[in-house]
Design a protein around this motif. Structure first.
Motif, short mmCIF file in Angstrom:
data_model
loop_
_atom_site.label_atom_id
_atom_site.label_comp_id
_atom_site.label_asym_id
_atom_site.label_seq_id
_atom_site.Cartn_x
_atom_site.Cartn_y
_atom_site.Cartn_z
N THR A 1 1.11 -1.08 0.10
CA THR A 1 -0.11 0.11 0.20
C THR A 1 1.01 1.18 -0.03
O THR A 1 1.89 1.39 0.24
CB THR A 1 -0.83 -0.08 1.19
OG1 THR A 1 -0.02 0.13 2.29
CG2 THR A 1 -1.76 -1.25 1.24
N ASP A 2 0.26 2.34 -0.08
CA ASP A 2 1.18 3.62 -0.13
C ASP A 2 2.05 3.97 1.04
O ASP A 2 2.97 4.31 0.97
CB ASP A 2 0.35 4.82 -0.54
CG ASP A 2 -0.30 4.99 -2.07
OD1 ASP A 2 0.31 4.19 -2.85
OD2 ASP A 2 -1.34 5.25 -2.22
N GLY A 3 1.26 3.63 2.21
CA GLY A 3 1.91 3.92 3.47
C GLY A 3 3.09 2.80 3.72
O GLY A 3 4.04 3.09 4.08
N VAL A 4 2.99 1.58 3.49
CA VAL A 4 3.80 0.85 3.52
C VAL A 4 4.84 0.66 2.48
O VAL A 4 6.31 0.73 2.85
CB VAL A 4 3.35 -0.72 3.24
CG1 VAL A 4 4.29 -1.70 3.31
CG2 VAL A 4 2.17 -1.13 4.44
N ARG A 5 4.51 1.49 1.34
CA ARG A 5 5.52 1.77 0.41
C ARG A 5 6.67 2.98 0.75
O ARG A 5 7.83 2.75 0.77
CB ARG A 5 4.89 2.04 -0.93
CG ARG A 5 5.80 2.43 -2.20
CD ARG A 5 5.20 2.53 -3.50
NE ARG A 5 6.38 2.87 -4.55
CZ ARG A 5 6.95 1.92 -5.14
NH1 ARG A 5 6.77 0.69 -4.81
NH2 ARG A 5 8.05 2.23 -5.95
N PHE A 6 5.98 3.96 1.35
CA PHE A 6 6.70 4.99 2.12
C PHE A 6 7.76 4.46 2.92
O PHE A 6 8.93 4.75 2.99
CB PHE A 6 5.68 5.98 2.70
CG PHE A 6 6.55 7.06 3.11
CD1 PHE A 6 7.26 8.11 2.60
CD2 PHE A 6 6.67 7.10 4.78
CE1 PHE A 6 7.80 9.08 3.37
CE2 PHE A 6 7.45 8.12 5.40
CZ PHE A 6 7.82 9.10 4.74
N LEU A 7 7.38 3.67 3.93
CA LEU A 7 8.08 3.03 4.98
C LEU A 7 9.33 2.09 4.35
O LEU A 7 10.31 2.02 4.84
CB LEU A 7 7.48 2.21 5.82
CG LEU A 7 6.27 3.01 6.93
CD1 LEU A 7 5.70 1.96 7.67
CD2 LEU A 7 7.22 3.90 7.71
N LEU A 8 8.81 1.32 3.17
CA LEU A 8 9.87 0.76 2.41
C LEU A 8 10.89 1.36 1.78
O LEU A 8 12.14 0.97 1.66
CB LEU A 8 9.23 -0.47 1.91
CG LEU A 8 8.48 -1.66 2.39
CD1 LEU A 8 7.66 -2.40 1.29
CD2 LEU A 8 9.28 -2.48 3.28
N GLU A 9 10.70 2.34 1.29
CA GLU A 9 11.44 3.24 0.62
C GLU A 9 12.44 4.10 1.67
O GLU A 9 13.68 3.96 1.38
CB GLU A 9 10.63 4.43 0.02
CG GLU A 9 10.02 4.05 -1.46
CD GLU A 9 9.04 5.11 -1.81
OE1 GLU A 9 9.09 6.24 -1.33
OE2 GLU A 9 8.48 4.68 -2.97
#
Length: 84
Positions: A49-57
């Motif tokens: 998801t967008d939120g998880v993608r931000f954390l993974l980035e």
């Protein structure tokens, strides 16, 4: 989460946890993440998801997204960039 499961359903696998409230002693937010399993799931096509993608980035597991993905560059600007 599996796309076919309900929103509050049981996850397939827990890869980590994020506490959005900062620790007042350290002035930092904490995240725990299983890097090996996260890389595996991304490798087999999992879409965060967008939120998880931000954390993974932020963790360095995914490349950052471009700031302006829909901006089209002119042919002259593209040629000038390739010439350098």
């Amino acid at each position: 989460m599996n796309a076919r499961s309900k929103r509050d359903g049981k996850p397939l696998e827990t890869l980590g946890a994020f506490n959005p409230h900062p620790n007042m002693e350290e002035k930092a937010k904490h995240i725990t993440l299983d890097f090996a399993r996260t890389k595996y799931w991304l490798g087999v096509g999992a879409q965060p998801t967008d939120g998880v993608r931000f954390l993974l980035e932020r963790a360095g597991l995914l490349p950052p997204r471009p700031l302006y993905p829909n901006v089209r560059r002119s042919a002259a600007a593209a040629a000038a960039t390739q010439g350098n």
